[in-house]
Design a protein around this motif. Structure first.
Motif, mmCIF file in Angstrom:
data_model
loop_
_atom_site.group_PDB
_atom_site.id
_atom_site.type_symbol
_atom_site.label_atom_id
_atom_site.label_comp_id
_atom_site.label_asym_id
_atom_site.label_seq_id
_atom_site.Cartn_x
_atom_site.Cartn_y
_atom_site.Cartn_z
ATOM 1 N N UNK A 175 -16.994 71.948 -24.106
ATOM 2 C CA UNK A 175 -17.299 70.841 -24.965
ATOM 3 C C UNK A 175 -16.849 69.518 -24.608
ATOM 4 N N UNK A 176 -15.670 69.415 -23.986
ATOM 5 C CA UNK A 176 -15.122 68.107 -23.583
ATOM 6 C C UNK A 176 -15.938 67.748 -22.273
ATOM 7 N N UNK A 177 -16.166 68.377 -21.529
ATOM 8 C CA UNK A 177 -16.958 67.995 -20.272
ATOM 9 C C UNK A 177 -18.439 67.467 -20.760
ATOM 10 N N UNK A 178 -19.061 67.991 -21.537
ATOM 11 C CA UNK A 178 -20.300 67.496 -22.125
ATOM 12 C C UNK A 178 -19.956 66.202 -22.636
ATOM 13 N N UNK A 179 -18.982 65.987 -23.574
ATOM 14 C CA UNK A 179 -18.700 64.901 -24.102
ATOM 15 C C UNK A 179 -18.327 63.647 -23.277
ATOM 16 N N UNK A 205 -21.383 57.089 -21.483
ATOM 17 C CA UNK A 205 -22.553 56.044 -21.181
ATOM 18 C C UNK A 205 -23.591 55.879 -22.484
ATOM 19 N N UNK A 206 -24.043 57.018 -22.928
ATOM 20 C CA UNK A 206 -24.999 57.024 -23.856
ATOM 21 C C UNK A 206 -24.437 56.578 -25.290
ATOM 22 N N UNK A 207 -23.340 57.047 -25.386
ATOM 23 C CA UNK A 207 -22.415 56.623 -26.649
ATOM 24 C C UNK A 207 -22.384 55.058 -26.755
ATOM 25 N N UNK A 257 -21.050 70.928 -31.642
ATOM 26 C CA UNK A 257 -21.189 72.208 -32.374
ATOM 27 C C UNK A 257 -20.258 73.294 -31.469
ATOM 28 N N UNK A 258 -20.308 73.110 -30.249
ATOM 29 C CA UNK A 258 -19.301 73.862 -29.330
ATOM 30 C C UNK A 258 -17.819 73.843 -29.933
ATOM 31 N N UNK A 259 -17.259 72.494 -29.693
ATOM 32 C CA UNK A 259 -16.161 72.249 -30.127
ATOM 33 C C UNK A 259 -15.640 72.606 -31.481
ATOM 34 N N UNK A 294 -29.118 62.602 -27.658
ATOM 35 C CA UNK A 294 -28.828 63.488 -28.982
ATOM 36 C C UNK A 294 -28.481 64.908 -29.160
ATOM 37 N N UNK A 295 -29.370 65.458 -28.280
ATOM 38 C CA UNK A 295 -29.247 67.153 -28.218
ATOM 39 C C UNK A 295 -28.025 67.228 -27.563
ATOM 40 N N UNK A 296 -27.507 66.526 -26.362
ATOM 41 C CA UNK A 296 -26.336 67.052 -25.779
ATOM 42 C C UNK A 296 -24.927 66.481 -26.599
ATOM 43 N N UNK A 297 -24.979 65.416 -27.322
ATOM 44 C CA UNK A 297 -24.005 65.333 -28.435
ATOM 45 C C UNK A 297 -23.787 66.136 -29.433
#
Length: 321
Positions: free
Chosen positions: A193-197, A202-204, A233-235, A225-228
């Motif tokens: 979850x932290x890796x995806x975050x 940059x998108x954020x 959701x994972x976290x 949006x899907x990745x965020x």
């Protein structure tokens, strides 16, 4: 804070004995060593994982929805987890005796919580693919939350006092009682979850000025949006499954980081939120252990009691926020 959390509790263990136990040596008393390795160290690690995970997921949601009141549970995942646990704890009486024993075990409750939050996650992901408006996803998440809460209320109405007590204890949150195997699973999931975050920094930053601006910069908005949403959701889903629903941290820590560093750059906010989340969660864990007393307080209550005044004080001190 990490070492203080291990040192303080109903039995206060000197820091030199804590360091000795953690570095392969021996504490002055064998009982202290047993307490450190089997109880306090797992609890401190869980506090760090919960604090970082919920704080980062809160930051993601607040930026995505551009709403300061958005938190990690805004998509209804906590309610989904609560529904899964409610079915197991409050509906165990309808199951055969051997199944109810399995369902009411710690692994059964974790599995039920995971299934509940995963179900809501898939529903939110399906809806997010069909909706263009991000605010509509927020409303859908809130509706899922309201729907599952209503079902939990119906189950609660028909439950016994013993079942209600078990469900209430779960809903108060708990950082303890996790085995090393469970902590390994939790660490792996929070790490993903932290890796995806981190990959979404940059998108954020692009999303700070709105969806249209982000698209004009060449951002694939739907994918970002899907990745965020998936990272959040994972976290929040995994943490709720293993530690129960823990309030306040995900909502308030991003604000504390923003007010402290006076920036909206997510390269800074990501790391500051991560560390603030760990520190605050460890501090709340110390307070909940009530050093010198035999009693412990529910972590859910402590996070809100300590955290809310801190945020109010920061807002009053920096009125230009």
């Amino acid at each position: 804070m990490f070492f203080a959390s291990i040192s303080l509790g109903s039995v206060t263990i000197p820091l030199k004995d804590v360091f000795a136990s953690l570095t392969g040596g021996h504490a002055a008393k064998s009982t202290w060593e047993y307490i450190i390795i089997n109880y306090r160290l797992p609890k401190a690690i869980t506090a760090v994982l919960v604090g970082t995970g919920l704080s980062i997921s809160g930051l993601l949601m607040q930026t995505l929805f551009r709403n300061p009141l958005a938190g990690p549970y805004v998509l209804g995942l906590s309610s989904g987890a609560s529904l899964g646990v409610a079915f197991v704890i409050l509906g165990a009486g309808f199951l055969p005796s051997f199944l109810s024993v399995i369902a009411l075990s710690s692994y059964g409750i974790v599995l039920a919580s995971t299934l509940g939050s995963t179900l809501v996650l898939f529903l939110v992901l399906i809806v997010s693919q069909r909706l263009r408006d991000t605010m509509a996803i927020l409303i859908v998440g809130l509706m899922f939350g309201s729907f599952t809460t209503a079902i939990v209320s119906v189950l609660t109405y028909f439950s016994t006092a013993e079942q209600l007590q078990k469900f209430t204890f779960w809903s108060m949150g708990n950082l303890g009682n996790l085995s090393w195997t469970t902590i390994g699973i939790l660490t792996f999931c929070v790490g993903i979850g932290l890796l995806l975050s981190a990959k979404s920094i940059k998108p954020l930053n692009a999303l700070l000025l709105g969806e249209n601006y982000a698209k004009s910069m060449g951002l694939n908005f739907k994918q970002a949006r899907l990745v965020i949403i998936f990272a959040t959701s994972i976290l929040s889903g995994v943490i709720t499954a293993f530690a129960g629903p823990i309030a306040f941290v995900g909502l308030a820590v991003p604000h504390i980081a923003k007010l402290t560093f006076q920036t909206s750059n997510h390269t800074i906010l990501f790391w500051s939120t991560l560390f603030f989340g760990s520190i605050i969660m460890l501090f709340c864990d110390i307070v909940s252990q009530m050093p010198g007393f035999e009693v412990t307080l529910p972590i859910n209550a402590v996070t809100s009691i300590i955290g809310a005044p801190v945020v109010i004080w920061l807002l009053v001190r920096k009125r230009n926020f």
